[in-house]
Design a protein around this motif. Sequence first.
Motif, short mmCIF file in Angstrom:
data_model
loop_
_atom_site.label_atom_id
_atom_site.label_comp_id
_atom_site.label_asym_id
_atom_site.label_seq_id
_atom_site.Cartn_x
_atom_site.Cartn_y
_atom_site.Cartn_z
N ARG A 17 0.83 -1.21 0.00
CA ARG A 17 0.00 0.00 0.00
C ARG A 17 0.86 1.26 0.00
O ARG A 17 0.56 2.23 -0.69
CB ARG A 17 -0.91 -0.03 1.23
CG ARG A 17 -2.19 0.80 1.07
CD ARG A 17 -3.04 0.68 2.32
NE ARG A 17 -4.33 1.29 2.14
CZ ARG A 17 -4.57 2.58 2.16
NH1 ARG A 17 -3.56 3.43 2.37
NH2 ARG A 17 -5.78 3.06 1.98
N SER A 21 1.19 4.46 -2.85
CA SER A 21 1.16 5.89 -2.55
C SER A 21 2.41 6.59 -3.08
O SER A 21 2.32 7.66 -3.71
CB SER A 21 1.05 6.11 -1.04
OG SER A 21 -0.17 5.62 -0.54
N LYS A 44 -5.91 9.11 -10.24
CA LYS A 44 -6.07 8.97 -8.79
C LYS A 44 -7.11 7.90 -8.45
O LYS A 44 -6.96 7.18 -7.45
CB LYS A 44 -6.50 10.31 -8.18
CG LYS A 44 -5.40 11.36 -8.14
CD LYS A 44 -5.93 12.67 -7.54
CE LYS A 44 -4.85 13.73 -7.48
NZ LYS A 44 -5.38 15.02 -6.95
N GLU A 45 -8.14 7.80 -9.28
CA GLU A 45 -9.18 6.80 -9.03
C GLU A 45 -8.61 5.39 -9.08
O GLU A 45 -8.91 4.55 -8.23
CB GLU A 45 -10.29 6.98 -10.07
CG GLU A 45 -11.52 6.13 -9.80
CD GLU A 45 -12.63 6.41 -10.80
OE1 GLU A 45 -13.53 5.54 -10.92
OE2 GLU A 45 -12.60 7.46 -11.47
N GLN A 48 -6.39 4.91 -5.89
CA GLN A 48 -7.17 4.78 -4.66
C GLN A 48 -7.88 3.43 -4.61
O GLN A 48 -7.91 2.77 -3.55
CB GLN A 48 -8.20 5.91 -4.56
CG GLN A 48 -9.00 5.92 -3.26
CD GLN A 48 -8.12 6.03 -2.02
OE1 GLN A 48 -7.08 6.67 -2.05
NE2 GLN A 48 -8.55 5.39 -0.94
N ARG A 49 -8.40 2.99 -5.73
CA ARG A 49 -9.09 1.71 -5.75
C ARG A 49 -8.10 0.57 -5.50
O ARG A 49 -8.43 -0.41 -4.82
CB ARG A 49 -9.81 1.51 -7.08
CG ARG A 49 -10.81 0.34 -7.07
CD ARG A 49 -11.44 0.13 -8.44
NE ARG A 49 -12.20 1.29 -8.85
CZ ARG A 49 -11.88 2.05 -9.91
NH1 ARG A 49 -10.83 1.77 -10.64
NH2 ARG A 49 -12.63 3.06 -10.24
N LYS A 51 -5.46 0.70 -3.59
CA LYS A 51 -5.21 0.67 -2.15
C LYS A 51 -6.37 0.05 -1.39
O LYS A 51 -6.17 -0.72 -0.44
CB LYS A 51 -4.92 2.09 -1.65
CG LYS A 51 -3.55 2.60 -2.06
CD LYS A 51 -3.16 3.89 -1.38
CE LYS A 51 -3.80 5.10 -2.02
NZ LYS A 51 -3.25 6.37 -1.51
N GLN A 52 -7.58 0.36 -1.81
CA GLN A 52 -8.75 -0.24 -1.15
C GLN A 52 -8.79 -1.74 -1.35
O GLN A 52 -9.12 -2.50 -0.43
CB GLN A 52 -10.03 0.40 -1.71
CG GLN A 52 -10.19 1.87 -1.33
CD GLN A 52 -11.35 2.53 -2.06
OE1 GLN A 52 -11.89 1.99 -3.02
NE2 GLN A 52 -11.72 3.73 -1.62
#
Length: 437
Positions: A17, A21, A44-45, A48-49, A51-52
Amino acid sequence: MLRREVAISPADVSLLRSNVSKLGGYALGLLDNLDLGIEKATFKEHLQRTKQQLDGIAEDQNLLSVALRPRGYTDRGLIEETNLPWNYPQTLRFATGACMISQKYFRWMRQENIGRSIAAKVLYKCQTGILDDLIDKGDYNYLEAKDLYHLVLSSMTDPSLDPNTFMKRLISILSQEQLPLFDTIVAITSNFNLLFTLSPHGSDLFNQMETLDERVALGQALTMFEKEQHLDLGQVASISRNFHSLEEGIPWYERLASYVSGGTRYNLIDISFLERKLKKRRLESFMNGWHFFDIIIVFLNNIVSVYEDLRDGIANLSLVAMREKDVLPLNTLKGYDPGLALKDYEGHLLRLAKLASKGLDGVLEGFPDPEQYYPFIAVMMPVVMLADWIGKNDDMIILYLESLAPSIRKAVERSSDYDREKLQVPWRQKAVARLLR
């Protein structure tokens, strides 16, 4: 029924993770200065996804958790530990890139299968990273290296795996100093096998995985002749010229690179977890495009370590690509100085950008990309693979992306031909049927 829930330990997920970043942040900074056509919000989408999704593979600590981090390792971010038997942080960096591949497929998986596919890709990348380091740092000959790769990779997808037989064969191959990695190799093998063989379409893709695994075993075994103790690049060239390629006239070292890379296999792992079987023409389209991506992944890895590998007695493929006529007749690397200049690196990177353009054309030919996944991954590929150059040779990363920029912009334009809103419906609806038919 066998359990198929496998988690990755929180410490490993934390590093993955963190890599998303750091590497993603660097890539976003490049978008401020390069005209690549992709919007930062879209980029960014995807980050971010990712990382989720990584959070999801370590959430339930009641699951069987595979710990990959070597005992005593201290997290130093992107700084690598080349003196370890296995370069864990480098492998986790590469695994971070493999995790991002799920951004292409996640909408056509059940929620629980997204985590399974990501966990499987992390395990697979770690296994091949361990094997790479074992044969690079160990005293293996061609046949021994091939046997090691064949044993481990075939066991990972074998639906009738016998763990006891596998362990007995493995311990007979590993050298004494490599035995500390025995438990990790065994754990990865058994848990990947569980995930892949019980995936919705693992059995459908067994032949493709087996073919690619046989190729990587052969290709990696040939790299033994790039090492000082077995140096014979002429033999490597002679064999590699007969390797499969989508283009006539492609150099032998690029054919070899396509055999030892893993990008196509990470896609197959994701595809094995799709809710519906991917149609043949879709499968062929992505495999044709990733053939070229596989080649550039290897060279992007090699280009940053030409001199480091040379000091370790290895003539890596980027050195060969830039100095083929010089190194081919050598029978020793001792005292050899390639005298590489800036123009050599630039020429090599321009060639890789050309191959990446062919890859983009191939994958977009038969697979719609409304979410601009391929522009995203085309940027992240060099950032992940060339991370050693961040803050040192950023101009080389920029040169590569500037050369690839027209193709990335073209890919963004092609994505606008599809209605992204149609992908917001659940996998059960007609949008999925249209994609997979």
